[in-house]
Write a protein that holds these residues in place. Sequence first.
Motif, PDB file in Angstrom:
ATOM      1  N   VAL A   1       0.758  -1.313  -0.187  1.00  0.00           N
ATOM      2  CA  VAL A   1      -0.031  -0.146   0.109  1.00  0.00           C
ATOM      3  C   VAL A   1       0.853   1.151  -0.155  1.00  0.00           C
ATOM      4  CG1 VAL A   1      -1.732   1.445   1.290  1.00  0.00           C
ATOM      5  CG2 VAL A   1      -1.793  -1.286   1.117  1.00  0.00           C
ATOM      6  N   ARG A   2       0.796   2.141  -0.922  1.00  0.00           N
ATOM      7  CA  ARG A   2       1.980   3.241  -1.123  1.00  0.00           C
ATOM      8  C   ARG A   2       0.807   4.222  -1.340  1.00  0.00           C
ATOM      9  NH1 ARG A   2       4.143   2.574  -6.453  1.00  0.00           N
ATOM     10  NH2 ARG A   2       2.730   0.635  -6.879  1.00  0.00           N
ATOM     11  N   ASP A   3       1.703   5.527  -0.910  1.00  0.00           N
ATOM     12  CA  ASP A   3       1.086   6.772  -1.113  1.00  0.00           C
ATOM     13  C   ASP A   3       1.076   7.091  -2.742  1.00  0.00           C
ATOM     14  OD1 ASP A   3      -0.134   9.429  -1.223  1.00  0.00           O
ATOM     15  OD2 ASP A   3       1.466  10.156   0.657  1.00  0.00           O
ATOM     16  N   LEU A   4      -0.067   7.189  -3.234  1.00  0.00           N
ATOM     17  CA  LEU A   4       0.120   7.311  -4.849  1.00  0.00           C
ATOM     18  C   LEU A   4      -0.059   8.845  -5.305  1.00  0.00           C
ATOM     19  CD1 LEU A   4      -1.896   3.970  -5.764  1.00  0.00           C
ATOM     20  CD2 LEU A   4       0.478   4.347  -5.941  1.00  0.00           C
ATOM     21  N   GLU A   5      -0.376   9.687  -4.221  1.00  0.00           N
ATOM     22  CA  GLU A   5      -0.677  10.896  -4.592  1.00  0.00           C
ATOM     23  C   GLU A   5       0.533  11.597  -5.364  1.00  0.00           C
ATOM     24  OE1 GLU A   5      -2.894  15.009  -2.464  1.00  0.00           O
ATOM     25  OE2 GLU A   5      -2.096  13.565  -1.312  1.00  0.00           O
ATOM     26  N   PRO A   6       1.916  11.476  -4.828  1.00  0.00           N
ATOM     27  CA  PRO A   6       3.064  12.322  -5.672  1.00  0.00           C
ATOM     28  C   PRO A   6       2.898  11.693  -6.987  1.00  0.00           C
ATOM     29  CG  PRO A   6       3.679  11.486  -3.498  1.00  0.00           C
ATOM     30  CD  PRO A   6       2.249  10.830  -3.412  1.00  0.00           C
ATOM     31  N   VAL A   7       2.907  10.394  -7.184  1.00  0.00           N
ATOM     32  CA  VAL A   7       2.782   9.932  -8.693  1.00  0.00           C
ATOM     33  C   VAL A   7       1.738  10.452  -9.216  1.00  0.00           C
ATOM     34  CG1 VAL A   7       2.810   7.602 -10.144  1.00  0.00           C
ATOM     35  CG2 VAL A   7       3.845   7.535  -7.882  1.00  0.00           C
ATOM     36  N   ALA A   8       0.490  10.468  -8.766  1.00  0.00           N
ATOM     37  CA  ALA A   8      -0.473  11.127  -9.439  1.00  0.00           C
ATOM     38  C   ALA A   8      -0.411  12.514 -10.048  1.00  0.00           C
ATOM     39  CB  ALA A   8      -1.928  10.976  -8.875  1.00  0.00           C
ATOM     40  N   ALA A   9       0.335  13.241  -9.053  1.00  0.00           N
ATOM     41  CA  ALA A   9       0.427  14.725  -9.164  1.00  0.00           C
ATOM     42  C   ALA A   9       1.554  14.892 -10.304  1.00  0.00           C
ATOM     43  CB  ALA A   9       0.992  15.534  -7.943  1.00  0.00           C
ATOM     44  N   GLN A  10       2.504  14.009 -10.494  1.00  0.00           N
ATOM     45  CA  GLN A  10       3.554  13.870 -11.463  1.00  0.00           C
ATOM     46  C   GLN A  10       2.991  13.726 -12.770  1.00  0.00           C
ATOM     47  OE1 GLN A  10       6.720  11.121 -10.731  1.00  0.00           O
ATOM     48  NE2 GLN A  10       7.627  12.321  -9.079  1.00  0.00           N
ATOM     49  N   ALA A  11       2.021  12.779 -12.872  1.00  0.00           N
ATOM     50  CA  ALA A  11       1.361  12.366 -13.842  1.00  0.00           C
ATOM     51  C   ALA A  11       0.648  13.548 -14.626  1.00  0.00           C
ATOM     52  CB  ALA A  11       0.611  11.133 -13.729  1.00  0.00           C
ATOM     53  N   HIS A  12      -0.142  14.007 -13.847  1.00  0.00           N
ATOM     54  CA  HIS A  12      -1.008  15.391 -14.195  1.00  0.00           C
ATOM     55  C   HIS A  12      -0.177  16.575 -14.677  1.00  0.00           C
ATOM     56  CE1 HIS A  12      -4.654  13.969 -11.651  1.00  0.00           C
ATOM     57  NE2 HIS A  12      -4.785  13.510 -12.725  1.00  0.00           N
ATOM     58  N   GLU A  13       1.203  16.713 -14.205  1.00  0.00           N
ATOM     59  CA  GLU A  13       2.052  17.744 -14.523  1.00  0.00           C
ATOM     60  C   GLU A  13       2.649  17.496 -15.913  1.00  0.00           C
ATOM     61  OE1 GLU A  13       5.154  17.863 -11.642  1.00  0.00           O
ATOM     62  OE2 GLU A  13       3.953  18.747  -9.967  1.00  0.00           O
ATOM     63  N   ARG A  14       2.416  16.223 -16.343  1.00  0.00           N
ATOM     64  CA  ARG A  14       3.060  15.784 -17.589  1.00  0.00           C
ATOM     65  C   ARG A  14       1.825  15.383 -18.654  1.00  0.00           C
ATOM     66  NH1 ARG A  14       7.782  11.847 -15.575  1.00  0.00           N
ATOM     67  NH2 ARG A  14       7.862  11.080 -17.675  1.00  0.00           N
ATOM     68  N   GLY A  15       0.501  16.115 -18.122  1.00  0.00           N
ATOM     69  CA  GLY A  15      -0.345  15.909 -18.943  1.00  0.00           C
ATOM     70  C   GLY A  15      -1.237  14.520 -19.163  1.00  0.00           C
ATOM     71  N   ALA A  16      -0.975  13.469 -18.282  1.00  0.00           N
ATOM     72  CA  ALA A  16      -1.474  12.071 -18.636  1.00  0.00           C
ATOM     73  C   ALA A  16      -2.527  12.159 -17.535  1.00  0.00           C
ATOM     74  CB  ALA A  16      -0.161  11.320 -17.937  1.00  0.00           C
ATOM     75  N   GLN A  17      -3.626  11.055 -17.901  1.00  0.00           N
ATOM     76  CA  GLN A  17      -4.631  10.785 -17.018  1.00  0.00           C
ATOM     77  C   GLN A  17      -4.212   9.906 -16.125  1.00  0.00           C
ATOM     78  OE1 GLN A  17      -7.863  12.454 -17.440  1.00  0.00           O
ATOM     79  NE2 GLN A  17      -6.690  13.686 -18.894  1.00  0.00           N
ATOM     80  N   VAL A  18      -4.799   9.656 -15.073  1.00  0.00           N
ATOM     81  CA  VAL A  18      -4.410   8.846 -13.823  1.00  0.00           C
ATOM     82  C   VAL A  18      -5.285   7.919 -13.782  1.00  0.00           C
ATOM     83  CG1 VAL A  18      -3.726   8.220 -11.545  1.00  0.00           C
ATOM     84  CG2 VAL A  18      -2.894  10.625 -12.735  1.00  0.00           C
ATOM     85  N   VAL A  19      -4.951   6.487 -13.898  1.00  0.00           N
ATOM     86  CA  VAL A  19      -6.005   5.302 -13.628  1.00  0.00           C
ATOM     87  C   VAL A  19      -5.474   4.546 -12.640  1.00  0.00           C
ATOM     88  CG1 VAL A  19      -7.088   3.309 -14.889  1.00  0.00           C
ATOM     89  CG2 VAL A  19      -6.479   5.165 -16.373  1.00  0.00           C
ATOM     90  N   VAL A  20      -6.397   4.227 -11.735  1.00  0.00           N
ATOM     91  CA  VAL A  20      -6.130   3.470 -10.423  1.00  0.00           C
ATOM     92  C   VAL A  20      -7.054   2.437 -10.395  1.00  0.00           C
ATOM     93  CG1 VAL A  20      -6.028   3.354  -8.067  1.00  0.00           C
ATOM     94  CG2 VAL A  20      -5.189   5.486  -9.281  1.00  0.00           C
TER      95      VAL A  20
END
Length: 959
Positions: free
Chosen positions: A231-250
């Motif tokens: 179980v990881r904190d995925l918020e930093p990865v999600a933020a990075q993805a959004h900064e690079r214009g990517a959609q986040v699927v979980v």
Amino acid sequence: MTAQYFAPVASPQQAREQFADRHIGPSPDDQARMLAAIGYASAEALVDDAVPAAIRTDRPLELPPALSEPAALARLRELAAKNKVYTSMIGLGYHGTITPGVILRNVLENPGWYTAYTPYQPEISQGRLEALLNFQTVVADLTGLPVANASMLDEGTAAAEAMTLAHRVSRRKEPGAFLVDADALPQTIEVVRTRAVPLGIEVVTADLSGGLPEGDFFGVLLQYPGASGAVRDLEPVAAQAHERGAQVVVAADLLALTLLRPPGEFGADIVVGSSQRFGVPYGFGGPHAGYMAVREGIQRQLPGRLVGVSVDADGATAYRLALQTREQHIRREKATSNICTAQVLLAVMASMYAVYHGPEGLAAIAQRTHARAAELAAALRAGGVEVVHGSFFDTVLARVPGRADEVVRAALERGVNLRRQDADHVAVACDETTLPEHVTAVLAAFGIESAGTAEVAPAFPEALRRQSPYLNHPVFHQHRSETAMLRYLRRLQDKDIALDRSMIPLGSCTMKLNATTEMEPVTWPEFANIHPFAPIDQAQGYVELIEELESALAEITGYAKVSVQPNAGSQGELAGLLAIRGYHASRGEGHRNICLIPSSAHGTNAASAVMAGMKVVVVKCDDHGNIDIADLHAKIGKHGADLAAIMVTYPSTHGVFEETITEVCEAVHAAGGQVYVDGANLNALVGLARPGEFGSDVSHLNLHKTFCIPHGGGGPGVGPVGVREHLVPFLPNHPLRPEAGPRETGVGPISAAPWGSAGILPISWAYIAMMGPDGLRAATEAAIIGANYLAARLAPHYPILYTGRNGLVAHECIADLRKITKETGITAEDVAKRLIDYGFHAPTLSFPVAGTLMIEPTESEDLAELDRFVDAMVEIRREIQRVADGSHDREDNPLKHAPHTAAALLDEDWKHAYSRQEAAYPLPSLREGKYWPPVRRIDQAYGDRNLVCSCPPPEAFED
């Protein structure tokens, strides 16, 4: 299959005891009367005149003789006994669960729920629509996103659909790359790859625990918790993805989300997963209801079905399928998904599990599951075993250098299945069914003596603990006792028309008997409680059953090999087209990408072709509904060098046996293309013709149509794919089960589970075994007799749009109301809604031709029921005539205001020119067993303008 239980009929009195005679509704005497009405002396004569000689098979079905019902159950008991029910702590998206008895008996085993059809006629589907709205609310609340759909086929295909949704949202024209977390479920990764290849999308896997790698990605798929249990904190990865214009699927575990911070709160755009552990058994991999939820702003691009809230003609709250114009049956080659069925029955079960337990109960189950895992991890550490992840929910990953096989073997000796991740790691997944003695057995397998059950702290950080409430709606708090739950289920069931109440005459959808004997084995523990990735020797009964079923289906269709992996007809279509694509590529002809599709084809055909990376070219139909041969040759002449395939439904979607089918096949083959025959209408062919013999290279079959798996309100389904010898190497395979398909040359997995919805395959096995070769042919003949009988009876009142040779139809017919509409203003929809007042589900409305009704009686409807339907249609025609001659006002008549609820009839302010009695009891027979619709005609446009797709607040129901 074995014929050892078959016993010959001893006397005429016992003849009716043969299963085929129970399954086929009309008796021999009834069939004689029906044939006389059509103008024939025998079934053979009718079939000879209806079915072209060019497609007729020259050999009977080589299947064992029919088994009696007790003998079939005995044989299934033998197969079930070959399965070994161990305690599976494997995880990987499949978990032990307890199905509450009230749900098992009153949903899964209840024909009022499992024989319902897709709720395209919402007025008679309010019960299952409410259940699905509950499901959407559960998913939306737990994921923290505002809109969820009414189920997906499974978690793997949901993730693949999320990938294509993310690409659409990104608005990129080029395919681009999709980044997948290496800790995603392995079967999900491979299903995503399978779907990405024909679309030109590059799938990149990487360890995302330290952040995103370099590169340009339109979307990122994360697993929460990971396949390893982390179980990881995925918020930093999600933020990075959004900064690079990517959609986040979980991809998220619903039960874990009762304790963990929901993905919608840390930046997820799309959340997918499975609701299996909400009371739905393993079933060796399915069927299970996947899910998808999305953020605000992209709900109108959401694939699958979406239940919405609207109002009826009186302004009362009513449910219906929302935004249907985005679905494949409308958009065809412009569709963004080929999904046709969902997993409604399983979604209903999962929603009722949540209703019964409520938020407190779900949280308690999750806490108990987590506590077992935390106890296990603490004991392992105390015993000197390294636990890889300090933060987890239900899965503990232990590092045992060089000892993984030893530990797994030791656990197996104690009746427990663990997951060998590699030679040095073993994963142990806890669930609702995990008991202290299971933990003790697992510890013993690691060589550790149980240390008791001392309370341990939660194994994930406080920052990831869920703070937001969920399932606040009263429906999740009102049904705690079994009595209350039982009555709630009955109240919803009573609102609907299913096959247990009356005939469902849907053309193209084959709503036939789902016999109790066929259904019974599904809930046996030996079939229900087998994990899809359990050691294969624990599933030998399943393996044998699947081999026998695939072999029987190959014999029936004339193909060399059948795969049952596709868990819906649409997925069978995709599998067949991918096989064609693989075949062309293997011969150095990968440029072949044109798929010819007749204008009358099912909407999924065009959508599936696009999903398979092909370009759709439409072939015209002539005035009689047949493929326009001149246009076909013209299209072949133009595209021959790039022709990949033609997709043909046979008998045609217009309900006729086209005479030119062999010419079509020959022309496509001559140009180097392959022939795909859609098996949707196989109910008119079994025992009479084999697609694999008359020119087809590949077909999908609908086990939820021809082979008696029930529709369940829109799923489950099974869509096996059958192919000729040259396409066998390109059937689906599976990364975790080499036995499930061609290992080296297969196109990849189509479904998350190796054999798709294996848990319901005993239904079709039993149908074929009990019908036997003679019964299967007799069923086809009875279906053709029934359709022609209805056409003959209805023709004086409603023109039959298309007929084939000798003025005959196949297994369905199309009643044309367009002239009636032009003359009176009464539409096909008005007739469909008026049929509700007569106690009938409507035929297929405005497909394949607008302004028509497509009617299929099926072989399991007896003559009395067929005549009851004819009586209703004839009386409705009389009502239409009263509009035509001025006796009824063109706007104020029983058809325009249908259906009529009891409340409407009791209203003191009755404003209509026709009487209450005419509205409610147009035929005297309706006074006995009258069906009362719960709502009046629903305002579809209002629901799309005011989109609400979760449980409305209680105030919405105030009078």
